[in-house]
Design an enzyme around this catalytic site. Structure first.
Site, PDB file in Angstrom:
ATOM      1  N   SER A 124       0.840  -1.196   0.000  1.00 27.34           N
ATOM      2  CA  SER A 124       0.000   0.000   0.000  1.00 27.34           C
ATOM      3  C   SER A 124       0.874   1.244   0.000  1.00 27.34           C
ATOM      4  CB  SER A 124      -0.859  -0.023   1.263  1.00 27.34           C
ATOM      5  OG  SER A 124      -1.473   1.226   1.472  1.00 27.34           O
ATOM      6  N   TYR A 148      -1.818  -1.003  11.046  1.00 34.13           N
ATOM      7  CA  TYR A 148      -2.087  -1.547   9.704  1.00 34.13           C
ATOM      8  C   TYR A 148      -0.917  -1.239   8.771  1.00 34.13           C
ATOM      9  CZ  TYR A 148      -3.773  -1.645   4.892  1.00 34.13           C
ATOM     10  OH  TYR A 148      -3.868  -1.866   3.539  1.00 34.13           O
ATOM     11  N   LYS A 152       2.183  -3.672   6.671  1.00 38.43           N
ATOM     12  CA  LYS A 152       2.632  -3.653   5.263  1.00 38.43           C
ATOM     13  C   LYS A 152       4.148  -3.434   5.196  1.00 38.43           C
ATOM     14  CE  LYS A 152      -1.436  -4.248   3.391  1.00 38.43           C
ATOM     15  NZ  LYS A 152      -1.814  -5.574   2.888  1.00 38.43           N
TER      16      LYS A 152
HETATM   17  P1  NAD Z   1     -11.126  -6.881   1.421  1.00 39.13           P
HETATM   18  O1  NAD Z   1     -11.331  -6.914   2.890  1.00 39.13           O
HETATM   19  O2  NAD Z   1     -12.311  -6.623   0.555  1.00 39.13           O
HETATM   20  O3  NAD Z   1     -10.438  -8.251   0.947  1.00 39.13           O
HETATM   21  C1  NAD Z   1      -9.619  -9.028   1.773  1.00 39.13           C
HETATM   22  C2  NAD Z   1     -10.131 -10.455   1.712  1.00 39.13           C
HETATM   23  O4  NAD Z   1      -9.289 -11.287   2.511  1.00 39.13           O
HETATM   24  C3  NAD Z   1     -11.552 -10.607   2.271  1.00 39.13           C
HETATM   25  O5  NAD Z   1     -12.336 -11.305   1.323  1.00 39.13           O
HETATM   26  C4  NAD Z   1     -11.384 -11.404   3.556  1.00 39.13           C
HETATM   27  O6  NAD Z   1     -12.487 -12.253   3.799  1.00 39.13           O
HETATM   28  C5  NAD Z   1     -10.097 -12.172   3.269  1.00 39.13           C
HETATM   29  N1  NAD Z   1      -9.308 -12.530   4.458  1.00 39.13           N
HETATM   30  C6  NAD Z   1      -8.886 -11.721   5.460  1.00 39.13           C
HETATM   31  N2  NAD Z   1      -8.166 -12.429   6.349  1.00 39.13           N
HETATM   32  C7  NAD Z   1      -8.109 -13.711   5.897  1.00 39.13           C
HETATM   33  C8  NAD Z   1      -7.511 -14.901   6.367  1.00 39.13           C
HETATM   34  N3  NAD Z   1      -6.853 -14.946   7.523  1.00 39.13           N
HETATM   35  N4  NAD Z   1      -7.635 -16.029   5.635  1.00 39.13           N
HETATM   36  C9  NAD Z   1      -8.322 -16.010   4.473  1.00 39.13           C
HETATM   37  N5  NAD Z   1      -8.925 -14.929   3.975  1.00 39.13           N
HETATM   38  C10 NAD Z   1      -8.817 -13.780   4.681  1.00 39.13           C
HETATM   39  O7  NAD Z   1      -9.965  -5.815   1.133  1.00 39.13           O
HETATM   40  P2  NAD Z   1      -9.429  -5.226  -0.244  1.00 39.13           P
HETATM   41  O8  NAD Z   1      -9.768  -3.779  -0.266  1.00 39.13           O
HETATM   42  O9  NAD Z   1      -9.831  -6.066  -1.384  1.00 39.13           O
HETATM   43  O10 NAD Z   1      -7.858  -5.319   0.010  1.00 39.13           O
HETATM   44  C11 NAD Z   1      -7.084  -6.400  -0.455  1.00 39.13           C
HETATM   45  C12 NAD Z   1      -5.643  -6.203  -0.069  1.00 39.13           C
HETATM   46  O11 NAD Z   1      -5.180  -4.962  -0.601  1.00 39.13           O
HETATM   47  C13 NAD Z   1      -5.391  -6.129   1.430  1.00 39.13           C
HETATM   48  O12 NAD Z   1      -4.156  -6.767   1.706  1.00 39.13           O
HETATM   49  C14 NAD Z   1      -5.288  -4.649   1.698  1.00 39.13           C
HETATM   50  O13 NAD Z   1      -4.505  -4.380   2.838  1.00 39.13           O
HETATM   51  C15 NAD Z   1      -4.604  -4.183   0.429  1.00 39.13           C
HETATM   52  N6  NAD Z   1      -4.838  -2.759   0.141  1.00 39.13           N
HETATM   53  C16 NAD Z   1      -6.126  -2.308   0.052  1.00 39.13           C
HETATM   54  C17 NAD Z   1      -6.347  -0.959  -0.213  1.00 39.13           C
HETATM   55  C18 NAD Z   1      -7.754  -0.423  -0.284  1.00 39.13           C
HETATM   56  O14 NAD Z   1      -7.939   0.792  -0.183  1.00 39.13           O
HETATM   57  N7  NAD Z   1      -8.775  -1.232  -0.476  1.00 39.13           N
HETATM   58  C19 NAD Z   1      -5.262  -0.089  -0.392  1.00 39.13           C
HETATM   59  C20 NAD Z   1      -3.965  -0.596  -0.331  1.00 39.13           C
HETATM   60  C21 NAD Z   1      -3.766  -1.950  -0.050  1.00 39.13           C
HETATM   61  C1  UD1 Z   2      -6.745   5.655   3.918  1.00 38.33           C
HETATM   62  C2  UD1 Z   2      -5.924   4.990   5.005  1.00 38.33           C
HETATM   63  C3  UD1 Z   2      -4.646   4.434   4.409  1.00 38.33           C
HETATM   64  C4  UD1 Z   2      -4.953   3.488   3.247  1.00 38.33           C
HETATM   65  C5  UD1 Z   2      -5.774   4.273   2.208  1.00 38.33           C
HETATM   66  C6  UD1 Z   2      -6.174   3.424   1.021  1.00 38.33           C
HETATM   67  C7  UD1 Z   2      -6.503   6.282   7.038  1.00 38.33           C
HETATM   68  C8  UD1 Z   2      -5.990   7.237   8.072  1.00 38.33           C
HETATM   69  N1  UD1 Z   2      -5.625   5.971   6.040  1.00 38.33           N
HETATM   70  O1  UD1 Z   2      -6.010   6.746   3.467  1.00 38.33           O
HETATM   71  O2  UD1 Z   2      -3.908   3.726   5.388  1.00 38.33           O
HETATM   72  O3  UD1 Z   2      -3.760   3.027   2.667  1.00 38.33           O
HETATM   73  O4  UD1 Z   2      -6.973   4.757   2.846  1.00 38.33           O
HETATM   74  O5  UD1 Z   2      -7.135   2.499   1.412  1.00 38.33           O
HETATM   75  O6  UD1 Z   2      -7.612   5.779   7.108  1.00 38.33           O
HETATM   76  N2  UD1 Z   2     -11.921  12.211   3.631  1.00 38.33           N
HETATM   77  C9  UD1 Z   2     -12.902  13.123   3.979  1.00 38.33           C
HETATM   78  N3  UD1 Z   2     -14.067  12.641   4.507  1.00 38.33           N
HETATM   79  C10 UD1 Z   2     -14.308  11.299   4.708  1.00 38.33           C
HETATM   80  C11 UD1 Z   2     -13.285  10.383   4.342  1.00 38.33           C
HETATM   81  C12 UD1 Z   2     -12.105  10.876   3.817  1.00 38.33           C
HETATM   82  O7  UD1 Z   2     -12.732  14.330   3.812  1.00 38.33           O
HETATM   83  O8  UD1 Z   2     -15.380  10.943   5.218  1.00 38.33           O
HETATM   84  C13 UD1 Z   2     -10.676  12.717   2.989  1.00 38.33           C
HETATM   85  C14 UD1 Z   2      -9.395  12.360   3.729  1.00 38.33           C
HETATM   86  O9  UD1 Z   2      -9.067  13.355   4.668  1.00 38.33           O
HETATM   87  C15 UD1 Z   2      -8.401  12.274   2.564  1.00 38.33           C
HETATM   88  C16 UD1 Z   2      -9.246  11.775   1.379  1.00 38.33           C
HETATM   89  O10 UD1 Z   2     -10.594  12.098   1.726  1.00 38.33           O
HETATM   90  O11 UD1 Z   2      -7.903  13.556   2.242  1.00 38.33           O
HETATM   91  C17 UD1 Z   2      -9.125  10.288   1.148  1.00 38.33           C
HETATM   92  O12 UD1 Z   2      -9.402   9.590   2.359  1.00 38.33           O
HETATM   93  P1  UD1 Z   2      -9.438   7.978   2.412  1.00 38.33           P
HETATM   94  O13 UD1 Z   2     -10.345   7.478   1.348  1.00 38.33           O
HETATM   95  O14 UD1 Z   2      -9.751   7.592   3.805  1.00 38.33           O
HETATM   96  O15 UD1 Z   2      -7.961   7.536   2.002  1.00 38.33           O
HETATM   97  P2  UD1 Z   2      -6.543   7.933   2.630  1.00 38.33           P
HETATM   98  O16 UD1 Z   2      -6.650   9.078   3.547  1.00 38.33           O
HETATM   99  O17 UD1 Z   2      -5.602   8.086   1.499  1.00 38.33           O
END
Ligand code: NAD
Ligand code: UD1
Length: 336
Positions: A124, A148, A152
């Site tokens: 991430s 969290y 990573k």
């Molecule tokens: P998500 O929660 O929708 O998907 C994660 C999946 O993993 C879920 O289906 C959950 O049931 C499964 N899971 C969790 N723990 C498990 C375990 N112990 N065994 C088996 N399955 C398990 O999340 P996502 O948004 O799809 O994110 C996927 C990956 O990407 C994660 O590693 C997350 O940290 C990373 N990531 C997400 C974002 C974001 O904003 N969504 C940003 C950066 C990185």
């Molecule tokens: C969040 C996570 C970060 C993760 C990333 C992608 C936190 C503190 N950080 O970051 O660890 O990697 O998502 O999943 O949660 N905002 C508003 N109102 C809201 C929600 C958000 O104004 O109700 C603003 C925030 O201040 C920011 C932007 O929208 O400026 C995006 O927010 P968000 O979607 O939560 O993502 P990140 O802050 O990048």
């Protein structure tokens, strides 16, 4: 290829599973459904015209993982399974360290025992910590501001160490910026539990009438309109990034890191305006105090992924909002 996808029923995992199936790969999904519903994979199968193999398995369960590896000749693993809620990780750090780090270690042990040496990992942009100078490129130092984020950073280090010790392993660390949107069909998308912490799902729920207004966290940042700048990336572009990464895993042996972002930041107000345009709905908002821990601006230098993977995000903010709206309005309660 035969690709094992952990967390493949989740938000990014389901979109990636679909792209892998469409590209002709065999997909084995391992998910414990702790944050997903089986309906997501049913819909992926509908869209792809064929189904992934699904094992409801926890990655902490080594005997169950061994059985999965014994049942399939896996060429590569894409590892999404993790917990991802920043606030919850502050309240329950052990839950996060156990699931995300121990889970990854157990998975790697099972891979090693099965002779599987290729892995793509969900990292991430959170690993850029409080770095104040975007755009971020892959060589910048990493750190974190919450448990969290530390999971990573630590897992990236674990993979670095594995690749030093095991010269025949190939690992790609993908650092995602802010994944948003949904498949253009509106059939699969993000299904957050409870009140969404992230901006786009919150805005979608306001537009659909589930919540009264968006709270904009601060308008006194040193950015063009004072609100936070982020690099929103369409989840389908992100999924295609995984497809390219897994197909090129062996092209660059050892450990490689890529940013997956657009390089084009948008402010909170840009997102609200784009969502109003895409949905035709009003998105009321009020300016409130900054959210602790937020940075003013975070966006990628995506040049390395373009040069080495031949990947570039092509979907802009308007399409991200249009597809998020399509999913949200057709599925106001998510997957039932
Ligand atoms: P998500 O929660 O929708 O998907 C994660 C999946 O993993 C879920 O289906 C959950 O049931 C499964 N899971 C969790 N723990 C498990 C375990 N112990 N065994 C088996 N399955 C398990 O999340 P996502 O948004 O799809 O994110 C996927 C990956 O990407 C994660 O590693 C997350 O940290 C990373 N990531 C997400 C974002 C974001 O904003 N969504 C940003 C950066 C990185
Ligand atoms: C969040 C996570 C970060 C993760 C990333 C992608 C936190 C503190 N950080 O970051 O660890 O990697 O998502 O999943 O949660 N905002 C508003 N109102 C809201 C929600 C958000 O104004 O109700 C603003 C925030 O201040 C920011 C932007 O929208 O400026 C995006 O927010 P968000 O979607 O939560 O993502 P990140 O802050 O990048």
């Amino acid at each position: 290829m035969t690709i094992l996808v952990t967390g493949g029923a989740g938000y990014i995992g389901s979109h990636t599973t679909l792209e892998l199936l469409k590209a002709g790969h065999e997909v084995i999904v391992v998910d414990n459904l702790s944050n997903a519903k089986p309906e997501s994979l049913k819909r992926v199968s509908e869209l792809a015209g064929r189904a992934p193999v699904f094992h409801q398995v926890d990655i902490l369960d080594r005997p169950a993982l061994d059985k999965v590896f014994a049942a399939h000749r896996v060429d590569a693993v894409i590892h999404f399974a993790a917990f991802k809620a920043v606030g919850e990780s502050v309240a329950e750090p052990l839950k996060y360290y156990k699931n995300n780090i121990t889970g990854t270690i157990v998975l790697c042990e099972a891979m090693k025992a099965a002779g599987v040496k290729n892995l793509v990992f969900s990292s991430s942009a959170t690993v850029y910590g409080e770095n104040p100078n975007p755009p971020f490129d892959e060589s910048q130092p990493t750190s974190a501001t919450n448990p969290y984020g530390w999971t990573k950073v630590m897992m990236e280090q674990i993979f670095r160490d594995i690749c030093v010790a095991q010269k025949d392993w190939n690992v790609v660390l993908l650092r995602y910026f802010n994944p948003v949107g949904a498949h253009e069909s509106g059939r699969i998308g993000e299904d957050p539990t409870g009140v969404p912490a992230n901006l786009l799902p919150f805005v979608s729920q306001v537009a659909v009438g589930m919540r009264p207004q968006v709270k904009v966290f601060g308008n006194d940042y040193p950015t063009p309109d004072g609100t936070g700048l982020r690099d929103y990336i369409h989840v389908v572009d992100l999924a295609i990034g995984h497809l390219k990464a897994v197909e090129k895993l062996t092209a660059k042996p050892g450990l490689v890191v890529y940013n997956l972002g657009t390089g084009n930041p948008s402010s909170v107000l840009d997102v609200i305006r784009a969502f109003e345009k895409a949905s035709g709905m009003k998105v009321p908002f009020e300016i409130v105090a900054r959210r602790p821990g937020d940075v003013a601006a975070s966006y990628a230098n995506p040049a390395k992924a373009q040069a080495e993977l031949g990947w570039k995000a092509v979907r802009g903010l308007d399409q991200m909002c249009a597809d998020a709206w399509k999913w949200q309005s057709a599925n106001p309660k998510g997957f039932l």
